[in-house]
Write an enzyme that holds these catalytic residues in place. Structure first.
Site, PDB file in Angstrom:
ATOM      1  N   ARG A  37       0.828  -1.218   0.000  1.00  0.00           N
ATOM      2  CA  ARG A  37       0.000   0.000   0.000  1.00  0.00           C
ATOM      3  C   ARG A  37       0.863   1.270   0.000  1.00  0.00           C
ATOM      4  NH1 ARG A  37      -3.832  -0.052  -2.138  1.00  0.00           N
ATOM      5  NH2 ARG A  37      -3.054   1.828  -3.136  1.00  0.00           N
ATOM      6  N   LYS A  68       1.575  24.867  -4.603  1.00  0.00           N
ATOM      7  CA  LYS A  68       0.336  24.257  -4.098  1.00  0.00           C
ATOM      8  C   LYS A  68       0.437  22.731  -4.095  1.00  0.00           C
ATOM      9  CE  LYS A  68      -2.335  28.251  -5.533  1.00  0.00           C
ATOM     10  NZ  LYS A  68      -3.356  28.835  -6.434  1.00  0.00           N
ATOM     11  N   LYS A  74       4.125  39.991  -4.782  1.00  0.00           N
ATOM     12  CA  LYS A  74       2.683  39.918  -5.034  1.00  0.00           C
ATOM     13  C   LYS A  74       1.983  41.190  -4.561  1.00  0.00           C
ATOM     14  CE  LYS A  74       2.390  34.929  -4.734  1.00  0.00           C
ATOM     15  NZ  LYS A  74       1.411  33.859  -4.585  1.00  0.00           N
ATOM     16  N   GLU A 103       4.285  39.890  -9.925  1.00  0.00           N
ATOM     17  CA  GLU A 103       2.927  39.618 -10.401  1.00  0.00           C
ATOM     18  C   GLU A 103       2.305  40.905 -10.915  1.00  0.00           C
ATOM     19  OE1 GLU A 103       0.990  36.455  -7.353  1.00  0.00           O
ATOM     20  OE2 GLU A 103      -0.166  38.283  -7.714  1.00  0.00           O
ATOM     21  N   ASP A 106      -1.090  37.704 -13.734  1.00  0.00           N
ATOM     22  CA  ASP A 106      -1.909  37.013 -12.738  1.00  0.00           C
ATOM     23  C   ASP A 106      -3.382  37.077 -13.119  1.00  0.00           C
ATOM     24  OD1 ASP A 106      -2.649  35.748 -10.387  1.00  0.00           O
ATOM     25  OD2 ASP A 106      -2.889  37.650  -9.328  1.00  0.00           O
TER      26      ASP A 106
END
Lengths: 281, 281, 281, 281, 281, 281
Positions: F93, F130, F162, F192, F213
């Protein structure tokens, strides 16, 4: 809670072992004490945040009077601590070992910066990856406190093409192109060179940083001049590395490079003379 | 498997991060290489075992040609490594950072020992707890490779009564007695003194080790003479500490002490000039 | 923050896993509770500091009413805790497992000390390195709470020359000399002996501690007498080890040794009967 | 590589510290030795796998002659080790501390099983969560080597509803229903009871396991009889817990319960007498 | 202090490295900020406790407005944080990565539960062990927040006999009996079956849970009917696993099984759209 | 030994707990087995190195037949393992959880690259930060196996300015200058932007990377055109981020940007269908 707790605790456990047997035998458990930390010579504050954390972990209250990175005088109080006398005695050496090293690095870096800046105020003094194993973060932080540039943190945050790599690739051009293709666009590419021809090739290939490896200041100056003539100076960062010392750094600064890096900032540290004065209360 | 793996892996991860992006881009995965490590100046071998482990962790085969602690020549091959070229390039800096520091400590210690022994062959040169945080074991090991005495490893393996402790206890005598009563019989008791009176009291109280703290060689010599007259010299270890340098160590050695300790052996290390020469195969 | 957090958290995670599924299902999240910890038999307080830490880590407030090392009565409240009922139920077993073992060791040690002292008030009762793996520090601490001597913490804090070592060295004398030369001057040297001749040799060689290994009290007494006659008793520590039990410890105490060590203090612990009484609020 | 390496290394580091200073001083680096491990009393093999791993980590070759869980004789060789003499001496205590405890638990468990089985061959002898902190896995493993049932590993692998929980819920029935609803269907539900009425309610509520908490064997027998009459015995597991000793376990076994659990199997361990005999080669 | 600190710190260190170089360069050290976290789509709150901990570790104050497991609206404020602007910016991504995943799992689970319950309000929707490596606890917690059953946490908390195991044992009956005999009585036994005959055998052998592996809903319904006729339905848990999706889960729910498990709840997570809005103060 | 051992062991321990109780009960200790791993759908090999390590840690021999990063067919054998049957069942697993996720990421990335390249062969498809907490390295590695660019590993290896940062600084120009001055010269600076004006300012300020962006492809195309007219296109990297999906990636590719980044590559992974087929031997 603090992100660096574990490291500080590891340092403490290394020095303390099962306990400070001397203080446990001689100091009453409820004896309180105060301490203040100062340098015995002028320098740059560094490691105070970590020293404060050492005492906090041990249950004391610590107050940092000066931000790390400040230029400080001999005898100036930098950190005040209050708490159980046993805790102060137990943490003393660990705190001092951190500050002595970081203050040493920061102060030596500041001196290098001062000498380089006296000739060329725009030149940057940088460290290398020649740090004490396990202390990369503290060593680099101390360099920054001294006004230096930390340079690469790790092998993964900037490409640096050296002679060993070049042995395996047909040319500098090809090497830079491969790196450009295979490495993330977020990373800069630096190439080590030894001659004008290599520097020129690296510049044309698109290297963002070109390092003159072990080249004397005079040769660097000439090379930079030739590159300038060919329109290859502008928009690129040139770094001198290898053989730089506090004694000759001004010559390197005068050569026109943008960055001068010294391994000795972190590999051959002179500990600063730091004292923690403890008073029983 | 090896008891020190985790530490070595921690050092490697610190330097490598997610990967050696330069070598990954430029060096074919199946490219093999060989390397040999040597000093560029004479010195004492130290850190070779750890350097070998760095490369073993990365999948190379390393052979140590000289035991740590040996006196070695400039250019003498000390370690041979074979394996994937990427692994050799990835491990290079970590291995060198370990060896440069340890070799620096061992060689500086050996020089201190040589100077002290030239005057008094029986005197012992010792380190202190002023080591780089996290590197206590490697720093002390290097001191031993250089012929020095590691002194206390931690706060828990020997009692050392300092002025801060004495502030809280009526007398040295009382302090030694309390330590004797409250600390394991397996630990020695050392007391820091600054005068003959203190030294005499410590000796009579039963301290096994008496440290002359920041006393000049001449004062030490006189104190030892007076103690000898009172029958308090024999059977005790006397240590000089504070202000000792390579330049004045011979004077301390001549003073008749048994041990001379220097914080600078580990807190102000000059990195040795060490090279790993890599050849592609 | 506390230097021992990680260990306590490791103990908790071991017992809790992903969560206390019973309490999560049956106890409302905002249910508060109070608890008090007491022994169901008289004994010596030990492990209370660690138990308090268990509950602190889980978000409770814990108050220790009695210092570790105190002699306490059955039913006497030693620790009070307040906090979320779930946290109290979750931490209960971990806290008790720590206290039951440490209180067992401390109380058994205190009994051994009492029996030995009834015959010879100066004799010291010591533990050995026969502790539960991973619990060296807690086991030794509990021995100290019971009035015992922790003996060596580790292989690195005192030399102990055993028969296995002596097989490889020409003589006890030679062994002690080598240890004296090669080991830090901060460490004591102990030698295991089985006969008067060996004891005499060890004493003359300069061993600071001489351990009578598996010798009956009568033989020890005779040996000490003979050593005394030869002027070898004074200034040395003599330890009896092997075969000592609570039943015969008084005989060993009567033999005149300075230290009696028992592995059983930590290797065969009888858990004390400890109870955490929880009341919902 | 082995999944349990880290734990074994942690145990070794705890005992060794910076090094086995005695062996380093007295045993030549290239001295080889062999060792064999045996019990000095009959018992059940346990901890041999971990002991072998201790020596493997230190660079020795270990061969386990008997699987853990076997019944073994006094003096029977259970483990053979070969390697550097220093490594054998360094690992000796750590290996023995593991085996002495695990062999003690396994052998005591086997004796409990024997006594219980002599009356009721189907009854199961179980441990509890009263294990030494940090040693849950080794303690439970040793119980299984002795033929016992490990019972719950952690708070997360089986519901166990105790009086503290019942204070907060209207009834046993309600408690079991809540647990059934809120806890994974993969977990069994056990309820602690003290009377027939409680046992009956727990059984009707669907508890898979019912624990008679601190009930004497006679009361248990009667309760089981009454439950049987009401058709509530079949298909459920009944456990006796609290107050069980080696002396009275047969009475509990005769009461008809399915499981008898004893905290003492792991909280009050008698170390087995185990010896590692080392021979220099 | 919090039992999950280390994990949160590990996540932070992974994302931060030596520091948030952008914020360190652009945000004044004493700049304060506030932030609130919300979903940009409706869903189930999950991961808020962990997100709060991320900011607490970094020295902020976090307040959770909604308990994890609640159904929440788009734009609803779920968490408020105040602290140094640098800390908020540094922790943003780590906090969001945790919440996005957990909220995604919880919300998807809630949807599966809703669809299954619309047909059979008693059926349980369960996860599997197909979680992201290192995130077992968070993934299972999120499943519970969504109203699902976590199923087995680990290989050690429930027996699950699969075809690979059955290859090595004569029959299902024999396998169940061996497991019953050799595994703790505190663990349930589950058997994977593919036919009525296997299900019948497993039921008669005493398996507490029977899993229909990759059987279509219709076949499951018929099998359950046949088992019911033979009196083998009652008192056992039946689980459908393999091939279940959000689209067909209602059909499985209608088949009469007690539990429907879906690997996709945790192995193929759609991140929820979550936003942390930061305002400088 | 391998640098990633600890992580793999952590994953295994998470899934295994105290042991695979099913296999321990049903599989003879000396039963051997072989296994081969394959995808049940075409895709890109990823995670095979880590899967092999899982089985190596458990004492098996694993052979990887295809390098990670290769395009592979359904049913093609990618990894062969031999060893104790218990070890294969225990590791199954964990190995699959790693491969399913990494293969899912690599294959999805490859598809994104294919679609983007069909329009613009030079465009680069990049991941973001992310990733699943704790899995940054594996997630990024899988992106690279799929032909994607990993983008920033951490907050410390590239500056990314940003809107939150810009609130605190007078202008983009000033922000870029501060970053240039205060951050190491080895780091690139990315900004950005949302409008042509911002893009122009960032370009003139010297940003190496400019991220559009959440701008639609059409707006990006126009902006790039305008920048080109002003001579600000050349020598800079332009990245599109926000709102990109597999469905619209070709439009972004057609807009002329150099890099297109998608959070969904790692935050919303569809597990690939991977099978480990085990045969008893």
């Amino acid at each position: 809670m603090h992100l660096a707790d574990e490291k500080i605790k590891e340092f403490l456990r290394e020095d303390v072992g099962y306990g400070d047997i001397t203080s446990a035998a001689l100091v009453p458990m409820d004896q309180r004490a105060a301490a203040h930390l100062y340098y015995r010579e002028p320098g740059v504050a560094s490691g105070l945040e970590e020293a404060a954390l050492v005492f906090t972990v041990l249950g004391c209250v610590a107050r940092q009077l000066v931000p790390d990175g400040s230029r400080v005088e001999a005898e100036q109080t930098l950190l005040e601590v209050r708490g159980p006398a046993r805790a102060l005695l137990t943490g003393e050496r660990t705190a001092l070992n951190i500050v002595c090293r970081m203050a040493g690095i920061a102060s030596q870096t500041a001196e290098a910066v001062r000498r380089a800046a006296s000739v060329n105020p725009l030149v940057r003094v940088a460290a290398t990856r020649k740090t004490a194993p396990g202390l990369r973060d503290l060593d680099k932080k101390a360099v920054e406190h001294g006004g230096g540039d930390p340079h690469r943190f790790r092998l993964d945050d900037c490409v640096l093409i050296k002679d060993n790599h070049l042995e395996l690739v047909p040319s500098i051009t090809e090497a830079v192109q491969r790196a450009r293709r295979l490495v993330s666009f977020t990373k800069k590419i630096e190439v080590e060179v030894r001659t004008l021809a290599e520097a020129e090739e690296a510049a044309r290939a698109g290297a963002e940083i070109i390092m003159f490896d072990n080249m004397p200041p005079k040769a660097i100056k000439e090379t930079l001049g030739s590159l300038d003539e060919r329109g290859l100076r502008e928009g690129r960062v040139f770094e001198a590395s290898g053989g730089v010392t506090l004694d000759n750094i001004a010559e390197y600064a005068a050569s026109g490079v943008d960055v001068i890096s010294l391994g000795s900032l972190t590999h051959s540290v002179r500990s600063l003379d730091v004292k923690l004065e403890i008073e029983m209360m």
